[in-house]
Design an enzyme around this catalytic site. Sequence first.
Site, PDB file in Angstrom:
ATOM      1  N   ARG A 131       0.839  -1.201   0.000  1.00  0.00           N
ATOM      2  CA  ARG A 131       0.000   0.000   0.000  1.00  0.00           C
ATOM      3  C   ARG A 131       0.875   1.253   0.000  1.00  0.00           C
ATOM      4  O   ARG A 131       1.791   1.390   0.815  1.00  0.00           O
ATOM      5  CB  ARG A 131      -0.924   0.010   1.222  1.00  0.00           C
ATOM      6  CG  ARG A 131      -1.869  -1.168   1.261  1.00  0.00           C
ATOM      7  CD  ARG A 131      -3.038  -0.962   2.223  1.00  0.00           C
ATOM      8  NE  ARG A 131      -2.756  -0.060   3.308  1.00  0.00           N
ATOM      9  CZ  ARG A 131      -2.374  -0.459   4.540  1.00  0.00           C
ATOM     10  NH1 ARG A 131      -2.206  -1.742   4.798  1.00  0.00           N
ATOM     11  NH2 ARG A 131      -2.162   0.423   5.489  1.00  0.00           N
ATOM     12  N   LYS A 142       5.665 -26.392  11.519  1.00  0.00           N
ATOM     13  CA  LYS A 142       5.506 -25.901  12.893  1.00  0.00           C
ATOM     14  C   LYS A 142       4.284 -24.989  13.015  1.00  0.00           C
ATOM     15  O   LYS A 142       3.681 -24.906  14.082  1.00  0.00           O
ATOM     16  CB  LYS A 142       6.781 -25.198  13.364  1.00  0.00           C
ATOM     17  CG  LYS A 142       7.203 -23.994  12.539  1.00  0.00           C
ATOM     18  CD  LYS A 142       6.697 -22.671  13.072  1.00  0.00           C
ATOM     19  CE  LYS A 142       7.056 -21.540  12.131  1.00  0.00           C
ATOM     20  NZ  LYS A 142       6.592 -20.224  12.599  1.00  0.00           N
ATOM     21  N   THR A 196       6.938 -21.032  18.470  1.00  0.00           N
ATOM     22  CA  THR A 196       5.642 -20.804  17.826  1.00  0.00           C
ATOM     23  C   THR A 196       4.503 -21.467  18.587  1.00  0.00           C
ATOM     24  O   THR A 196       3.380 -20.957  18.608  1.00  0.00           O
ATOM     25  CB  THR A 196       5.681 -21.317  16.369  1.00  0.00           C
ATOM     26  OG1 THR A 196       6.811 -20.749  15.712  1.00  0.00           O
ATOM     27  CG2 THR A 196       4.431 -20.922  15.613  1.00  0.00           C
ATOM     28  N   ARG A 238       0.877 -16.001  15.814  1.00  0.00           N
ATOM     29  CA  ARG A 238      -0.470 -15.898  15.256  1.00  0.00           C
ATOM     30  C   ARG A 238      -1.133 -17.269  15.138  1.00  0.00           C
ATOM     31  O   ARG A 238      -2.343 -17.399  15.326  1.00  0.00           O
ATOM     32  CB  ARG A 238      -0.418 -15.212  13.887  1.00  0.00           C
ATOM     33  CG  ARG A 238      -0.028 -13.755  13.964  1.00  0.00           C
ATOM     34  CD  ARG A 238      -0.255 -13.042  12.646  1.00  0.00           C
ATOM     35  NE  ARG A 238       0.671 -13.472  11.624  1.00  0.00           N
ATOM     36  CZ  ARG A 238       1.854 -12.923  11.409  1.00  0.00           C
ATOM     37  NH1 ARG A 238       2.271 -11.937  12.164  1.00  0.00           N
ATOM     38  NH2 ARG A 238       2.639 -13.358  10.431  1.00  0.00           N
ATOM     39  N   GLU A 285      -0.497 -18.633   8.907  1.00  0.00           N
ATOM     40  CA  GLU A 285      -0.110 -19.432   7.747  1.00  0.00           C
ATOM     41  C   GLU A 285      -0.549 -20.888   7.868  1.00  0.00           C
ATOM     42  O   GLU A 285      -0.813 -21.551   6.870  1.00  0.00           O
ATOM     43  CB  GLU A 285       1.414 -19.377   7.569  1.00  0.00           C
ATOM     44  CG  GLU A 285       1.947 -18.022   7.118  1.00  0.00           C
ATOM     45  CD  GLU A 285       1.870 -17.827   5.619  1.00  0.00           C
ATOM     46  OE1 GLU A 285       1.170 -18.609   4.935  1.00  0.00           O
ATOM     47  OE2 GLU A 285       2.514 -16.888   5.125  1.00  0.00           O
TER      48      GLU A 285
END
Length: 333
Positions: free
Chosen positions: A33, A191, A248, A255, A282
């Site tokens: 952007r 993972k 993770t 996330r 992901e």
Amino acid sequence: MTKAAVLGAGSWGTTFAKVLADAGVEVTLWARREDLARRIDDEHRNEEYLPGIELPASISATHDAAAACAGAELVAFAIPSQSLRENLRQWVGDLPDDASLISLMKGVELGTTKRMSEVIGEVTGAPDDRIVVVSGPNLAREIAQRQPTATVVACTDESRATQVQALCSTAYFRPYSNTDVVGCELGGAVKNVIALACGIGQGMGFGDNSLASIITRGLAETARLGERLGADPLTFAGLAGLGDLVATCNSPLSRNRSFGERLGRGETMAQAQDATHGQVAEGVKSCISVLELAGRHGVEVPITAAVEAVCSGRMTPMQMLELLMARSVRPES
């Protein structure tokens, strides 16, 4: 001074640009952007993805990919893995012929089941010895805060891996070189799926025994798949395997773990997606492609299969738990 382009101004792309700048590299950060690129360039901050983090003055930002890549000796890609191919097709003419191409992404492409380095090679025509993978415990905000961490820089060409290693080495970011690209990429992709499973367990209220079991058995299925694909088993005991997996699966900054936790608490996929505010988990898509990749090579990946069933709505978190616990007992190795 070495010049680098980082294509992707999300949290990890911005953080890696900061690492390179702190290591003495001149960095241009590309943002999709134009308004975001302008704000980063004017304010030396990326408040949208890394609020409160000051960026070095040696980082400039642009919306023009060709301008970002001009004269770059390193070009790093930090975009969602499933959009890599489409973006590369637009950028391929802008990439310097001799630049090291660095993948910061952790995923397996839907449909093709190709790793990110394979997609880069296929679209750009670059040989394997020009493509570098950075993987490991890479929680962006902690690194942006200059908290000490280690990572892996992998390339089939050891000398190129060593070169990139030196260019991103700082007092807080310690890279190790490796030539096992396959193992490093698989560790990083799978993972995310295992972190979803850990998050689901956390959301259901389970404790450390449950999470340790998921992590350990998740590592086992990652290593099984890696071995079948020719990876070095030792890679999965290192930073790109166990290190990345532990970080993770345990950190609230992850996330994938946070997304899984919402599913475990009973939220729908849509509700969990809305809560991420545009940040990509992901593992939600990678569970599909990793499962297909394992199926093509005859490798059993029960945790990945269970996560895919939950994400596709065919199974509830409780049914996932019951399925995994009902599997027949067997030797550990």
